[in-house]
Design an enzyme around this catalytic site. Structure first.
Site, PDB file in Angstrom:
ATOM      1  N   GLY A 257       0.699  -1.323  -0.017  1.00 32.70           N
ATOM      2  CA  GLY A 257      -0.005  -0.031   0.190  1.00 32.70           C
ATOM      3  C   GLY A 257       0.870   1.295   0.108  1.00 32.70           C
ATOM      4  N   ASP A 258       1.921   1.035   0.633  1.00 28.94           N
ATOM      5  CA  ASP A 258       2.832   2.413   0.829  1.00 28.94           C
ATOM      6  C   ASP A 258       3.386   2.611  -0.618  1.00 28.94           C
ATOM      7  OD1 ASP A 258       2.395   2.532   3.616  1.00 28.94           O
ATOM      8  OD2 ASP A 258       3.998   0.707   3.650  1.00 28.94           O
ATOM      9  N   SER A 259       3.930   1.539  -1.268  1.00 23.31           N
ATOM     10  CA  SER A 259       4.320   1.434  -2.692  1.00 23.31           C
ATOM     11  C   SER A 259       3.231   2.240  -3.739  1.00 23.31           C
ATOM     12  CB  SER A 259       5.048   0.279  -3.052  1.00 23.31           C
ATOM     13  OG  SER A 259       6.086  -0.269  -2.482  1.00 23.31           O
TER      14      SER A 259
END
Length: 343
Positions: A257-259
């Site tokens: 999700g951060d990527s």
């Protein structure tokens, strides 16, 4: 003219990732064997910053680590991936946060975090001059940093006053309260809210994805929801867009999700429209799962664009943004020294 395309504010810590665990976690001093274990860079904000740097953005990081070996590890890991850590504060009292991630065979995971100096992170760790010197400000892990959360509307307001854009990924609320009264003022200064499907439901009180996105978008931001294997959904006003996930054989979903967030911000700063930015973001999230840890398999811009099946190149970083004119880069080498130390 700005020195940075992106300022990331939030959490950075070592992750100890172990798994996959093939059965329930057993207590009673039982020893269970897993196939993999690794010490990697963690923290939603840190992984997002690394992903954005990998995509070609000039990235600065603001937050705290402790005066300990874990803090040295974090600082070196970020700098090694091209993130400027000159504004990363060393807390002289509280330790660096530490997280253990236990993965399951179905891709799910349990996360155990000792917050350490996250509780001390505050608005004073985000200098106004740094905000003005960055085209976009992203914050993560809202509920892990109560001091910063109480003042994030002020931080984002400064960004807006400087003509900058903003984004927020709240991540999970360990307390399960999902304080909407605290979040509400922040959303008024947030251009993009980036929850996953479960977080969107919790933040809105709406269990259905489309209804949750619409309700949150009604509070101000464009809402971009990560929906795992189903891809992603965006809601801007009353307009919806969808993008599929890119088919991959996932090794580890930690940090996907951060990527995704990094891909969305990078695509937006390159001038791509909402639908194209969503496709690039979904590709970045999917491709990041090809290796263990949150940063090892993060894609380059060309890899993400190819996987998203878009022929839109976008303008190079530093040449365009939503609210600013052309701003060529002036900072070629990330700073690695700690410029401040506060209690």
């Amino acid at each position: 003219m700005t020195s940075f395309d992106l300022l990331v504010v939030g959490d950075a810590n070592p992750d100890v990732v172990v798994g996959p665990l093939r059965g329930p976690l057993e207590f009673g001093q039982r020893e269970q064997l897993v196939e993999h274990a690794g010490l990697v860079l963690g923290g939603s904000a840190a992984i997002m910053a690394c992903g954005a740097a990998r995509l070609g953005l000039r990235v600065a990081f603001a937050g705290r680590v402790g005066d300990d070996p874990a803090g040295v590890f974090v600082r070196e890991a970020l700098a090694g991936r091209g993130v400027d850590v000159g504004f990363l504060v060393t807390d002289p009292v509280l330790p660096t946060p530490l997280t253990t991630v236990v993965t399951a065979g179905d891709g799910d995971r349990a996360i155990l975090t000792a917050p350490g100096c996250l509780v001390a992170t505050g608005p004073e760790d985000v200098p106004p001059d740094l905000i003005a010197d960055s085209r976009h400000v992203h914050a993560a892990s809202f509920f892990l940093m109560p001091r910063l959360a109480r003042s994030l509307a002020q931080v984002f307001g400064r960004a807006r006053d400087a003509g900058r854009t903003t984004s927020l990924d709240t991540n999970d609320d360990p307390a399960g309260r999902w304080d909407r009264e605290r979040l509400g003022p922040v959303l008024k200064f947030t251009d993009f809210l980036l929850p996953n499907a479960a977080e969107a439901a919790a933040l809105s009180g709406e269990p259905e994805l489309v209804a949750a996105a619409a309700l949150l978008a009604g509070r101000g931001p464009t809402v971009v929801v990560k929906d795992g294997a189903n891809g992603a959904l965006a809601c801007s006003g009353t307009r919806f867009s969808r993008a599929p996930a890119v088919p991959v054989d996932p090794v580890d979903t930690v940090g996907a999700g951060d990527s995704f967030d990094a891909g969305f911000v990078a695509a937006t700063l390159r001038g791509l429209d909402l639908r194209s930015a969503l496709a690039v973001a979904a590709a970045c999230g999917s491709l990041s799962t090809r290796a263990h840890g949150g940063t090892a398999a993060q894609p380059t811009w060309d890899e993400a664009r190819a996987a998203a099946r878009t022929d839109i190149q976008g303008v190079p970083p530093g040449a365009n943004s939503l609210n600013t004119a052309a701003e060529p880069g002036t900072s070629d080498t990330p700073r690695t020294s700690d410029t401040r130390s506060r209690t």
